[in-house]
Write an enzyme that holds these catalytic residues in place. Structure first.
Site, mmCIF file in Angstrom:
data_model
loop_
_atom_site.group_PDB
_atom_site.id
_atom_site.type_symbol
_atom_site.label_atom_id
_atom_site.label_comp_id
_atom_site.label_asym_id
_atom_site.label_seq_id
_atom_site.Cartn_x
_atom_site.Cartn_y
_atom_site.Cartn_z
ATOM 1 N N CYS A 271 -11.257 -13.790 90.140
ATOM 2 C CA CYS A 271 -11.226 -14.877 91.134
ATOM 3 C C CYS A 271 -11.944 -14.351 92.358
ATOM 4 C CB CYS A 271 -9.790 -15.290 91.448
ATOM 5 S SG CYS A 271 -8.829 -15.839 90.010
ATOM 6 N N ALA A 272 -13.259 -14.330 92.319
ATOM 7 C CA ALA A 272 -14.036 -13.419 93.155
ATOM 8 C C ALA A 272 -14.471 -13.965 94.505
ATOM 9 C CB ALA A 272 -15.280 -12.959 92.391
ATOM 10 N N ALA A 273 -14.621 -15.264 94.654
ATOM 11 C CA ALA A 273 -15.171 -15.793 95.900
ATOM 12 C C ALA A 273 -14.284 -15.439 97.098
ATOM 13 C CB ALA A 273 -15.322 -17.312 95.801
ATOM 14 N N ASP A 323 -13.792 -20.926 84.955
ATOM 15 C CA ASP A 323 -12.351 -20.841 85.179
ATOM 16 C C ASP A 323 -11.818 -19.604 84.466
ATOM 17 O OD1 ASP A 323 -9.624 -21.152 85.407
ATOM 18 O OD2 ASP A 323 -9.587 -23.232 84.719
ATOM 19 N N CYS A 399 -2.417 -12.193 98.451
ATOM 20 C CA CYS A 399 -2.201 -11.971 99.883
ATOM 21 C C CYS A 399 -0.967 -12.773 100.303
ATOM 22 C CB CYS A 399 -3.434 -12.337 100.704
ATOM 23 S SG CYS A 399 -4.034 -14.006 100.487
#
Length: 461
Positions: A271-273, A323, A399
């Site tokens: 989930c890189a962005a 996805d 986070c």
């Protein structure tokens, strides 16, 4: 990493504007507050503001959001019958400056005058200008009594939704005050130095040479004493530094430390962005590493941001708009169905650990979001775990300070997967916390954002 959309870098602090400009800032910040109350994120709340005024309006809006519980309690004292949305937003915005003037001090007469001018400038509030004037003048006359009247209100004291306060109290009984207090303080601007291009010490010297005060925090982190535009940072366009909190900088070394980076490791950033951790993985591996990195994000526009981040730093990865929870759509076609040696799963979450940077988050989230996002996280873990080779490792990160998105999520995963073991990991890192059991130390001033990290290893057959 799909989060509540919010700006990634800290805005330049608002300088005290001329009185003629304050009315515009009040109007724009109040408009942003209305947008957030309507469910829009801080990233788009100021879309109508003039670009020249936007940094100042954002700084004022963030000030309001950090004190919104207090100002709403004060507004209820001044006007038990809630005003229309536009007038209420403008009144609350002005009250935030009047009630907590330390960050943005204005002469009382100027503040009232400019709030009235802001009201008269908009048809939605023009008819309420006298009402806003009367409320502000009454607050200034009766400030001490009004502040005392709301002092015992939890919402006014801690400036978080009541459900949030109670949940943090329950989950962190020894640290809840520390967490909430940290969330209400503006976070410093933290940089990650690309050691392929320079060292943190060298970069601090470069900043000092142009009168930007900064200090080394830990590893690659440099903290600025005052936020600046990224375009004013030496070497930013050349990829020498990136904006990234110290807690987020822990991801790459946690996942890659101890691996054979001189071999063609297959690594997935699931989930890189917008690409901060993607870039750090490549920086950590080194320019000569044959590591093969695939970066995914479900949103094609956010994938463009990953590409832009990598282009600025001069690094390359395979970026796919896919996805992560549907590997059947991409694993065979783009990754040849080969298992990965390491996976970073920086999962979508409530963003409850980064509230000091994005104060809109606390007012946008609902308590039901926690369970919904925990389901998304569990699905991602279940779908990606089979793509990891035996002996490989996965770093699960959020986070968030909520245990359902951290400790409880991993405890459930380990109970369901007998081939998974937990390697030494930080666990929950509390925002701006001193070292506590299972957390990273607070290395110097500035604190850090809240995060959760669990490093998992797949048992070899």
């Amino acid at each position: 990493m799909n989060r509540v959309s919010a700006p990634r870098s800290l805005p330049v602090p608002m300088a005290a504007p001329r009185s003629s400009a304050l009315a515009t800032l009040l109007h724009d910040a109040a408009a942003g507050l209305r947008e957030i109350r309507g469910g829009r994120s801080g990233a788009v709340a100021l879309h109508a503001a003039d670009t020249r005024q936007r940094p100042g309006a954002q700084a004022l809006l963030y000030h309001v959001l950090r004190h919104l519980g207090l100002v709403e309690a004060l507004r209820a004292q001044l006007a038990p019958r809630k005003p229309a949305p536009a007038a209420d937003a403008l009144l609350c915005t002005a009250l935030a400056l009047a009630a907590v003037p330390q960050e943005h001090p204005y002469d009382a007469f100027t503040l009232v005058n400019q709030a009235v001018e802001a009201a008269k400038s908009d048809a939605a509030t023009r008819g309420q200008a006298s009402f806003i004037n009367a409320c502000l003048r009454r607050f200034l006359r009766e400030r001490e009594a009004l502040m005392s009247a709301v002092a015992g209100d939890l919402l006014a004291q801690w400036n978080h939704p009541l459900w949030w306060i109670r949940r943090v109290q329950k989950e962190w009984p020894e640290h809840w005050q520390q967490i909430l207090r940290a969330n209400n303080v503006q976070a410093p601007m933290v940089l990650r130095v690309n050691e392929q291009k320079c060292t943190p010490a060298q970069y601090v010297q470069a900043l000092t040479a142009i009168n930007i005060e900064a200090f080394e925090k830990n590893a690659n982190a440099v903290v600025l004493m005052s936020a600046v535009s990224v375009h004013g940072l030496p070497g930013f366009a050349e990829g020498e530094v990136s904006v990234q909190d110290a807690s987020a900088q822990a991801a790459a070394p946690l996942l890659l430390d101890g691996l054979a980076l001189n071999e063609p490791l297959r690594v997935l950033d699931a989930c890189a962005a917008p690409g901060g951790k993607t870039a750090h993985l490549l920086e950590f591996a080194g320019a000569d590493s044959p590591m093969q990195l695939t970066a995914l994000d479900v949103d094609p526009q956010r994938c463009i941001r990953i590409e832009e981040t990598l282009q600025r730093i001069g690094l390359r990865a395979q970026v796919l708009a896919q996805d992560a929870a549907r590997p059947q759509d991409w694993w065979q076609q783009y990754c040849a169905g080969e298992p990965f040696d390491a996976i970073l799963l920086d999962a979508p979450c409530t963003a409850s650990g980064i509230v000091r940077r994005h104060p809109d988050v606390r007012w946008l989230r609902r308590e039901s979001d926690i369970a919904q996002l925990a389901q998304v996280q569990a699905r991602l873990l279940a779908k990606l775990w089979p793509l990891l080779r035996p002996g490989g490792r996965m770093l699960y990160a959020t986070c968030s300070v909520f245990r359902a998105e951290g400790q409880q999520q991993i405890e459930t995963f380990l109970a369901r997967n007998s081939d998974a073991s937990l390697l030494p990991s930080p666990g929950h890192i509390l925002p701006a916390a001193a070292d506590t059991e299972g957390s990273l130390p607070d290395n110097g001033p500035g604190g850090h954002d809240g995060f959760f990290y669990a490093l998992l290893q797949k048992t070899k057959r």
